[in-house]
Design a protein around this motif. Structure first.
Motif, short mmCIF file in Angstrom:
data_model
loop_
_atom_site.label_atom_id
_atom_site.label_comp_id
_atom_site.label_asym_id
_atom_site.label_seq_id
_atom_site.Cartn_x
_atom_site.Cartn_y
_atom_site.Cartn_z
N ASP A 210 39.04 28.57 33.25
CA ASP A 210 38.35 28.91 34.49
C ASP A 210 38.14 30.41 34.61
N ILE A 214 34.55 32.21 35.22
CA ILE A 214 34.28 32.91 36.47
C ILE A 214 33.95 34.39 36.23
N PHE A 412 38.82 32.82 46.48
CA PHE A 412 37.49 32.25 46.36
C PHE A 412 37.03 31.73 47.72
N TYR A 423 30.93 24.53 42.71
CA TYR A 423 31.55 25.47 41.78
C TYR A 423 32.64 24.87 40.89
N ALA A 435 35.94 25.14 36.41
CA ALA A 435 35.01 26.06 37.07
C ALA A 435 33.66 26.00 36.37
N TYR A 438 30.40 31.67 38.19
CA TYR A 438 31.00 32.62 39.11
C TYR A 438 31.05 32.01 40.51
N ILE A 439 32.11 32.33 41.26
CA ILE A 439 32.35 31.74 42.58
C ILE A 439 32.38 32.86 43.62
N GLU A 441 33.55 35.34 46.37
CA GLU A 441 34.91 35.79 46.61
C GLU A 441 35.05 36.42 47.99
N ASN A 622 26.78 31.55 42.36
CA ASN A 622 26.13 31.29 41.08
C ASN A 622 24.71 31.85 40.99
#
Length: 707
Positions: A210, A214, A412, A423, A435, A438-439, A441, A622
């Protein structure tokens, strides 16, 4: 550990330092070494004096170089990262460092002679020529430094500490900062075990696969940049409980088979003649050791991970003993070091803060990149493990110097936004990763002062009688646990109120590279953190998996699936991960890069410009821009609850929010475009950072060209 290239073989002519001790040493003319008494050393905690015969072995006396030599050292460190300077990457050996920036031999002789006259044994003058290791007894300390060391009971724990600031002959004052520590209050590891939370449903735990998805490590790994030839040193005061935990972590999570060159060694760095380093074995800090070695390896899976540990002495942190020995023993030094411990500036005191600053100066002149956890107490470093803050805004002195990278913590934002399924895959892959990209934050914040948590459970405000922190639901979130950030406030001077930035306290001056970045305040002091990475321990359903099987200290068997293992958060995890990313920069560039902050900030200034980058806003998730080096975290805060005059609320006894000013009552702190106190520059796209950092790429550079 591997040696690093670039040492300056001919440092040129070195002028002799001028003597600082010019008067006759008189025991009747004394000066106080102010700001060197722990806040816990109070009458209420006092349990009586130590016996005069109590041994105090391997105390450290921190010395003071002349102002002109200090300024010359600061200039040299700036030149080390300036590509236009002839001193660019001209690292110094320990001997060269001492010759250029240490005290005159006659000063050292006068100080060691004075120590000997009081019965102390001088064990070692370190090559830096600004630190002396000496041993004696509590009675000798009382007689020479004019302060008694007492037994204390603080927060249910037994300790010892000096009850007043030490005093020394006035003639020595120009060359002596003070005893680094006359107490046994050791720093705290910056980790937080997974808790039981109600803010979200279900868990989406983070494994190495993950992390690679990410923060975009996978293209680096595919191109052959996974840490080969790199050494990452994590400094500890404990060994790991079992090296098999590290092996299990790598085997079950797919690292061992894909990256077979990765290794783990545990060393106890050899001291100079008269110094110390005892094998600590494993102890209550072995969870921190496990976190550091496993997640450094997750980020640079083919790197050599080296755990350097020494046992704490009665008064000194074993991790610093290990690093001090590495830098001083004449052997090769590592390119990268990670430190996951901390304590607040006003609690450490003037001498300890000066020591830490000097230790990191020594490191960066040798070409070492030092990464340090920002902390896990929001802007309330003094109020660790507390339900609320009472000491105002403080930061950790382990991370606030201008010579280390301070690594903060995020969480996240998908659970808050209700986008988990966007995600995270509903099934795990072969290496347990789920994952998808990208998530978004947000700052890591477990407390009721978090506006996002309050909003999620139906409260419009966090403070005051009707606020979340003063509700029955909010009781479960009364804590100071949050990713740390804030201004340096008490790196020197004396607090007039114990443990609080007050009196003559001063922060470190703002480094030139930190000025001019959008969002960073014009406050004239060093601000932390510099960068951040995910560091949460479960409040929004995300945490790090750790194989940690020491059941006597809260561990659990790793025989089952990773979801049954121990779980942790904390900036103690984000620091070794960022150190691992820097090792990939070094591998790509073909050598160590020394102190990287000036480059990080230069890249951020270009990316964010005068108004921030709309395409690099973390909230895009994303859809964030593919060329972003940093992800700008712009939603959420790191506020924590407090009581007293530093609260955003009428200080009437209800829980308020820690404020930046006792007169203005502005909450501390929220996110904004560019740099901010909760997350610094933001988080990183590792691939883009490695590409942009600079240097001479190795032969496989073509594999990293963006398609």
């Amino acid at each position: 550990m591997a040696a690093i290239a670039g040492y300056q073989q001919n440092a040129g002519a070195v002028s002799q330092p001028r003597a600082l001790i010019t008067e006759t040493i008189s025991e009747t003319e004394l000066v106080t070494l102010a700001g060197n008494t722990r806040p816990e050393a109070t009458a209420a905690n006092d349990r009586g004096p130590l016996a005069d015969s109590f041994p105090l072995e391997h105390l450290w006396l921190q010395l003071r170089r002349s102002p002109e030599r200090e300024q010359a050292l600061e200039r040299y460190i700036d030149q080390l990262s300036d590509r236009n300077s002839p001193n660019f990457h001209h690292w110094l050996t320990a001997k060269q460092f001492g010759e250029r920036y240490g005290l005159a031999q006659e000063d050292l002789a006068a100080i060691t002679g004075w120590l000997g006259s009081h019965g102390f044994t001088v064990n070692l003058v370190y090559p830096s020529r600004v630190l002396i290791d000496f041993s004696g007894t509590a009675g000798q300390v009382r007689e020479a430094f004019h302060t008694e060391i007492h037994n204390l009971e603080a927060k249910g724990e037994q300790h010892i500490a000096n009850m007043s600031d030490p005093r020394i002959p006035a003639a020595l004052a120009p060359a002596v900062v003070g005893v680094v520590s006359l107490n046994n209050f050791m720093p705290r590891p910056m980790n937080k075990p997974r808790g039981n939370y109600t803010a979200g449903d279900g868990y989406y735990l983070v494994v190495p696969a993950d992390l690679a998805t990410i923060y975009n490590l996978n293209p680096l790994f595919a191109a052959g940049y996974s840490g080969q030839g790199q050494t990452i040193v994590v400094v500890e005061d404990s060994d790991v409980y079992s090296t098999s935990d590290w092996s299990t972590f790598r085997t079950k999570l797919g690292l061992a088979s894909a990256y077979p060159d990765g290794s783990l060694t545990q060393v106890h760095p050899k001291p100079g003649t008269g110094g110390t380093c005892k094998d600590p074995g494993h102890n209550g800090d072995d969870a921190e050791a496990a976190i550091d070695v496993e997640w450094a390896s997750a980020t640079a899976p083919n790197a050599a991970i080296e755990l350097a540990s020494c046992a704490d002495t009665t008064t000194n942190f074993g991790g610093f003993i290990a690093l001090q020995n590495i830098l001083s023993n004449g052997g090769p030094v590592p390119a990268i070091v990670s430190i996951s411990y901390g304590d607040s500036e006003p609690s450490l005191g003037a001498a300890a803060n000066s020591y830490i600053n000097g230790l990191y100066q020594d490191a960066v002149t040798a070409g070492v990149s030092v990464f340090v956890s920002a902390g896990d107490q929001g802007a309330a470093s003094t109020d660790y493990d507390a339900s609320n803050a009472t000491h105002g805004i403080t930061v950790s002195g382990f991370t606030s110097t201008p010579y280390n990278v301070s690594v903060g913590g995020t969480d996240f934002g998908d659970t808050y936004a209700g986008t988990n399924s966007t995600y995270w895959s509903s099934t795990n892959g072969a290496t347990d990763g789920s994952a998808l990209s990208y998530i978004p934050e947000i700052p890591w914040n477990d407390s009721c002062a978090s506006e996002l948590i309050a909003d999620y459970v139906g409260y419009s405000q966090t403070y005051g009688l009707s606020g979340f922190c003063n509700s029955s639901t909010g009781d479960a979130f009364l804590t100071t646990v949050a990713g740390s950030g804030g201004p340096s406030g008490c790196a020197s001077g004396t607090a007039s109120k114990s443990g609080v930035v007050s009196g003559s306290c001063k922060g470190y001056p703002k480094p030139s590279w930190q000025s001019g970045l959008i969002g960073n305040p014009s406050d004239s002091v060093r601000d932390i953190p510099d960068v951040s990475l995910f560091a949460a321990n479960g409040v929004w359903s995300h945490y790090y998996v750790v194989c940690y099987s020491d059941r006597s200290n809260g561990g659990i068997s790793c025989s089952g699936a990773p979801g049954t293992w121990a779980g942790f958060g904390g900036t103690s995890v984000s620091s070794p991960i960022m150190a691992g990313i820097q090792s990939l920069v070094n591998q790509y560039s073909g050598g160590n890069q020394g102190y990287p902050n000036s480059t990080y900030y230069s890249l951020a200034k270009t990316e964010y410009g005068a108004s921030g980058s709309s395409s690099c806003n973390s909230m895009l998730g994303n859809a964030v821009g593919s060329s972003c080096i940093f992800y700008d975290v712009t939603e959420g805060d790191m506020d924590v609850p407090c009581k007293g005059i530093d609260c955003y609320d009428d200080p009437s006894g209800t829980y308020g929010v820690l404020s930046t000013s006792s007169s203005a009552y502005e909450p501390a702190y929220g996110t904004n475009a560019g740099w901010d106190f909760p997350t610094g520059i933001g988080t990183v796209n590792a691939y883009n950072l490695v590409k942009a950092f600079g240097g001479s790429p190795t032969s496989v550079d073509a594999k990293l060209e963006i398609s």
